[in-house]
Write an enzyme that holds these catalytic residues in place. Structure first.
Site, short mmCIF file in Angstrom:
data_model
loop_
_atom_site.label_atom_id
_atom_site.label_comp_id
_atom_site.label_asym_id
_atom_site.label_seq_id
_atom_site.Cartn_x
_atom_site.Cartn_y
_atom_site.Cartn_z
N GLU A 12 38.94 57.67 101.97
CA GLU A 12 39.55 56.34 102.15
C GLU A 12 40.60 56.09 101.10
OE1 GLU A 12 40.20 51.97 101.89
OE2 GLU A 12 39.52 53.31 100.33
N ASP A 22 34.09 58.10 98.43
CA ASP A 22 35.07 58.58 97.44
C ASP A 22 35.54 57.41 96.58
OD1 ASP A 22 36.53 57.47 99.66
OD2 ASP A 22 38.36 58.45 98.96
N1 BES Z 1 38.91 47.91 99.56
C1 BES Z 1 40.35 47.98 99.56
C2 BES Z 1 41.01 46.92 100.42
C3 BES Z 1 40.65 45.48 100.07
C4 BES Z 1 40.18 45.09 98.82
C5 BES Z 1 40.83 44.52 101.05
C6 BES Z 1 39.88 43.75 98.55
C7 BES Z 1 40.55 43.21 100.77
C8 BES Z 1 40.05 42.83 99.53
C9 BES Z 1 40.80 49.37 100.02
O1 BES Z 1 40.04 50.37 99.38
C10 BES Z 1 42.28 49.57 99.64
O2 BES Z 1 42.61 49.55 98.49
N2 BES Z 1 43.16 49.76 100.67
C11 BES Z 1 44.57 50.10 100.51
C12 BES Z 1 45.02 50.69 101.83
C13 BES Z 1 46.29 51.50 101.79
C14 BES Z 1 46.24 52.65 100.81
C15 BES Z 1 46.61 52.01 103.19
C16 BES Z 1 45.45 48.90 100.16
O3 BES Z 1 45.23 47.78 100.64
O4 BES Z 1 46.37 49.10 99.36
ZN ZN Z 2 37.82 50.53 99.06
#
Ligand code: BES
Ligand code: ZN
Length: 458
Positions: free
Chosen positions: A152, A87
């Protein structure tokens, strides 16, 4: 394994074309108008798994489907669980895209499309590397299980249930996730720590309707004034969070970790220019990397109140709302942090206003042991693909499934990012460098070979 590498290099153009097909499907999980596209995308992933030589199926959930595929070679070999998501974030604001988000276009060596790096491009590297191994050898050096979910970007609401119901099926020795980034251009990284997160919303309600600020102003509490004042006390001028007890469980970095962070190349001016700010801000006495990776935060993500249209309007608004998230570090507990946040904000709320506090998702921070044999093996694989060994870093973002893997399946995760933090994730003009995609595919192919040599402990 030179034959596998040669094969992958020989079919790079085809792989890129197939990735474009994947990117053309607008699998936006947040918006129900795209539900049929999300379902179509799940089918695309299943057929890509089958093409790679995996036995694959679509598993419906209460929300968007999970795609699961596996190939078990032998009980003697290590089993790797690969996680990713098909997604994508909503593409808005559309007018800031140079080319339409779901019509992939290559410019300046970059492939532009929503999901290019987060996470379709990164997921596809693993599918292509498996396909290459199967084409050339007819078998894999490890047992592989793929879990690619469709929720996700909206909090993985149905994933935990699936993990709990399928602990046997998902049994593995280690997990692999490519949903982080390189440290810098051509500097590969293994991410050994992620921050946790808690999210909340505070609502203040005053008069039962918006009031004329001349007739009534000065005689009752204004929810917008109060919210601004309360929220203004969350972070001090020294960058410290002022919620009593907030730092109680925060673990300091070890001297070794501080030294390791200090040795990473870091250009403060380049960092500021990349984010478009004129000066850094944060807890005094801490470096920018420490602030981003190893210190907790408290940020207002949005505030809504009163009149926000053109020109003035003289009212006392009836309501004011703020959305707040805190990033957490080891060993902060989400529930305890939310309790402290709620207590602090409510204690500051003036009389005459109704105080409400809503709690959303949360997960703890996570750090990995950088000396594990899995990390050593993954480093060797990365070295082959990048021509240099990875640096060990932490990241400030959160990937809640990593903690679920540990708690529900007992699994450690290898976080291997092929893309870059500058690829405009969640932003207009998201892209992945074409070279990063190809290099990631080679890294993935080498990974299976190197992980196969690790002595299993389970
Ligand atoms: N891929 C990201 C997380 C990420 C990006 C970690 C770059 C390290 C480097 C993931 O898709 C994301 O955006 N996660 C959210 C999680 C939350 C909604 C629980 C975040 O970190 O805001
Ligand atoms: Zn991501």
């Amino acid at each position: 394994m030179q034959d596998v590498i040669d094969y992958l290099v020989g079919q790079q153009d085809d792989a890129l074309q197939q990735l474009c097909e994947f990117l053309r499907i607008p699998s936006v999980s947040a918006d129900s108008a795209f539900a049929a596209d999300v379902a179509r995308c799940a089918k695309w992933v299943r057929s890509a798994m089958e093409k790679a030589g995996l036995k694959a199926e679509i598993i419906p959930t209460k929300g968007h489907p999970i795609v699961y595929g596996e190939r078990i070679e032998s009980p003697e070999l290590p089993t790797i669980l690969v996680y990713g998501h098909y997604d994508v974030q909503p593409p808005d604001p559309l007018d800031l895209w140079t080319s339409p988000p779901f019509e992939p276009q290559i410019r300046d060596g970059r492939l532009f499309a929503r999901g290019a790096t987060d996470d379709k491009g990164q997921v596809f590297t693993h599918l292509k590397s498996i396909e290459a191994w199967m084409k050339l050898r007819g078998r894999l050096p490890v047992n592989i299980k793929f879990l690619i979910e469709g929720e996700e970007e909206v909090g993985s609401d149905n994933l935990e249930h699936f993990l709990k119901q399928n602990t046997d099926r998902l049994k593995a020795d280690v997990a692999v996730i490519s949903d982080t980034s390189q440290y810098g251009d051509g500097i590969p990284a293994i991410t050994c720590g992620l921050r946790g997160i808690v999210a909340a919303e505070v609502r203040l309600t005053g008069p039962s309707k918006d009031l004329h600020s001349g007739i009534f102003g000065g005689s009752i509490a204004n929810p917008a004034n109060a919210l601004a004042k309360i929220c203004g006390q969350l972070v001090g001028d020294d960058g410290r969070i002022q919620i009593p007890g907030f730092y109680d469980d925060v673990e300091e970095l070890t001297e070794l970790e501080k030294q390791q962070f200090g040795q990473l190349p870091f250009d403060e001016a380049a960092f500021l220019s990349e984010v478009g700010s004129s000066a850094p801000f944060g807890e005094s006495g801490r470096s920018t990397l420490e602030r981003r990776w190893a210190r907790p935060t408290c940020d207002i993500n949005g505030m809504i109140s009163g009149y926000t249209g053109q020109g003035p309007k003289t009212i006392i608004p009836s309501k004011a709302t703020a959305k707040i998230t805190c990033r957490l570090v080891p060993s902060q507990k989400p529930a305890k942090v939310l309790d402290a946040l709620e207590k602090f904000l409510s204690s500051l709320c003036p009389p005459g206003l109704k105080f409400e506090f809503l709690r959303f998702h949360g997960c703890e921070a996570f750090v990995f042991d950088p000396t594990s044999e899995w990390i050593t093996a993954a480093s060797e694989a990365v070295k082959v693909a990048f021509g240099r060994p990875p640096v060990f870093i932490r990241e400030g973002g959160s990937i809640p499934v990593v903690l679920s893997f540990k708690q529900i399946l007992g699994l450690d995760t290898l976080l291997l990012g092929w893309g870059r933090n500058t690829d405009n994730l969640h932003s207009p003009n998201e892209h992945m460098h074409v070279a990063d995609f190809h290099r990631g595919t080679l890294g993935s192919a080498c990974l299976w070979q190197h992980l196969a040599t690790v002595r299993r402990t389970s």
